[in-house]
Design a protein around this motif. Structure first.
Motif, PDB file in Angstrom:
ATOM      1  N   ALA A 110      24.450  11.849  37.149  1.00 60.66           N
ATOM      2  CA  ALA A 110      23.109  11.344  36.844  1.00 60.66           C
ATOM      3  C   ALA A 110      23.082   9.821  36.867  1.00 60.66           C
ATOM      4  O   ALA A 110      23.970   9.153  36.327  1.00 60.66           O
ATOM      5  CB  ALA A 110      22.656  11.863  35.491  1.00 60.66           C
ATOM      6  N   THR A 111      22.044   9.271  37.478  1.00 58.75           N
ATOM      7  CA  THR A 111      21.877   7.813  37.549  1.00 58.75           C
ATOM      8  C   THR A 111      20.583   7.349  36.901  1.00 58.75           C
ATOM      9  O   THR A 111      20.294   6.159  36.870  1.00 58.75           O
ATOM     10  CB  THR A 111      21.903   7.346  39.012  1.00 58.75           C
ATOM     11  N   GLY A 112      19.786   8.297  36.377  1.00 62.46           N
ATOM     12  CA  GLY A 112      18.536   7.929  35.716  1.00 62.46           C
ATOM     13  C   GLY A 112      17.323   8.376  36.501  1.00 62.46           C
ATOM     14  O   GLY A 112      17.302   8.301  37.735  1.00 62.46           O
ATOM     15  N   GLY A 113      16.302   8.873  35.790  1.00 59.44           N
ATOM     16  CA  GLY A 113      15.096   9.336  36.450  1.00 59.44           C
ATOM     17  C   GLY A 113      15.285  10.687  37.109  1.00 59.44           C
ATOM     18  O   GLY A 113      16.314  11.348  36.955  1.00 59.44           O
ATOM     19  N   GLU A 143      16.108  13.198  40.030  1.00 61.15           N
ATOM     20  CA  GLU A 143      16.987  13.147  41.191  1.00 61.15           C
ATOM     21  C   GLU A 143      17.520  14.540  41.504  1.00 61.15           C
ATOM     22  O   GLU A 143      17.401  15.473  40.702  1.00 61.15           O
ATOM     23  CB  GLU A 143      18.145  12.186  40.937  1.00 61.15           C
ATOM     24  N   GLU A 150      16.295  15.514  35.476  1.00 62.35           N
ATOM     25  CA  GLU A 150      15.778  14.272  34.928  1.00 62.35           C
ATOM     26  C   GLU A 150      16.453  14.028  33.584  1.00 62.35           C
ATOM     27  O   GLU A 150      17.423  14.725  33.230  1.00 62.35           O
ATOM     28  CB  GLU A 150      14.253  14.331  34.795  1.00 62.35           C
ATOM     29  N   THR A 151      15.963  13.086  32.831  1.00 64.71           N
ATOM     30  CA  THR A 151      16.609  12.695  31.572  1.00 64.71           C
ATOM     31  C   THR A 151      16.792  13.866  30.615  1.00 64.71           C
ATOM     32  O   THR A 151      17.825  13.996  29.943  1.00 64.71           O
ATOM     33  CB  THR A 151      15.803  11.583  30.882  1.00 64.71           C
ATOM     34  N   GLU A 161      20.262  15.095  28.656  1.00 59.04           N
ATOM     35  CA  GLU A 161      20.385  15.238  27.207  1.00 59.04           C
ATOM     36  C   GLU A 161      20.873  16.635  26.831  1.00 59.04           C
ATOM     37  O   GLU A 161      21.713  16.794  25.937  1.00 59.04           O
ATOM     38  CB  GLU A 161      19.041  14.953  26.544  1.00 59.04           C
TER      39      GLU A 161
END
Length: 272
Positions: free
Chosen positions: A239-242, A244, A252-253, A257
């Motif tokens: 994961a790199t954020g947002g 994808e 996503e985030t 989590e």
């Protein structure tokens, strides 16, 4: 171990020294010494003293709780006071129907309280109980609830589905743990496994148990699946954020989590 990571929570009569000694070698995540239903009235004081001694000796790092008698019984007050000076991690309070009951026990015992939801009134008040001062978790008390709802003893859990979901929702809204009720049949491993799987699918964190033989099944069903944990670790690393793409699906985030929570649970179980 955090309470929310517990998979197997075993009730034992505090008046049974042999069961207490055996529990120190069991793989359960929490031991709950019972002063209520499993102890005859003429042995309540003896059981209270035994429970205090047992939690002082400890259970090899396992979480510990003591289930006290309900408000209005001759033993309730003395049990709260005794637990204040004990090594128990939690007080388990049966037949909770108001947040005030939990607050009173918490105020005297100075221990976080696990509230047992065992009646229609308890189910309807679950949001207030879960959010109330001193409440650490909720337990389903399905046996008493079945009786109050007039569900036949041979029936499945369909009639309890609304109550279970309501209690889970209350716990999640308050960000506390919630655990499924006990399975009464001791020689039915397939039935226990099926009920654990159904409870896990509903969202319970683990299961309360009444016999040591039930511990391995609860641990297996409520424990993190190794493949799911491996997938979660790959997702976190990728994961790199947002939003994808990850292995053919969108993440996503929120998914990151969830993956981190799963890995944390797995590490807690491995480290117990």
């Amino acid at each position: 171990m955090l309470l929310r990571h517990a998979r197997s929570l075993l009730f034992l009569p505090a008046s049974n020294p042999r069961a207490i000694a055996k529990a120190r070698d069991l793989p359960c995540d929490m031991v709950i010494l019972d002063l209520e239903d499993s102890v005859p009235d003429d042995r309540k004081e003896e059981a209270r003293a035994a429970a205090i001694d047992a939690v002082a000796e400890g259970f090899g790092g396992r979480l510990t709780g003591v289930r006290i008698n309900v408000e209005g019984t001759p033993w309730h007050g003395a049990e709260m006071v005794a637990l204040k000076h004990s090594a128990a991690d939690y007080v388990v309070l049966p037949k909770v129907e108001t947040a005030r009951q939990v607050k009173d026990v918490f105020s005297v015992s100075q221990k976080p309280v696990i509230a047992m939801i065992e009646s229609p009134r308890g189910v309807l008040a679950a949001p207030a109980i879960a959010a109330g001062e001193g409440t650490a978790a909720l337990f389903m008390g399905n046996n008493d609830l079945r009786r109050d709802l007039a569900i036949p003893s041979a029936a499945g859990r369909e009639g309890l589905s609304y109550a279970m979901q309501a209690v889970i929702l209350a716990a999640r809204a308050a960000n506390i743990a919630v655990f499924d009720g006990v399975y009464n049949r001791l020689d039915d491993e397939a039935g226990l496994e099926a009920e654990c799987a159904a409870g896990h699918a509903l969202g319970f964190d683990g299961k309360t148990l009444i016999h040591p033989s039930q511990v391995p099944v609860a641990n297996q069903v409520f424990g993190p699946d190794p493949q799911a944990v491996a997938d979660a670790r790959r997702l976190i690393e990728a994961a790199t954020g947002g939003a994808e793409r990850f292995e053919g699906r969108m993440i996503e985030t929120m998914h990151v989590e969830q993956a981190r929570a799963l890995v944390a649970r797995a590490e807690a179980v491995e480290g117990r």
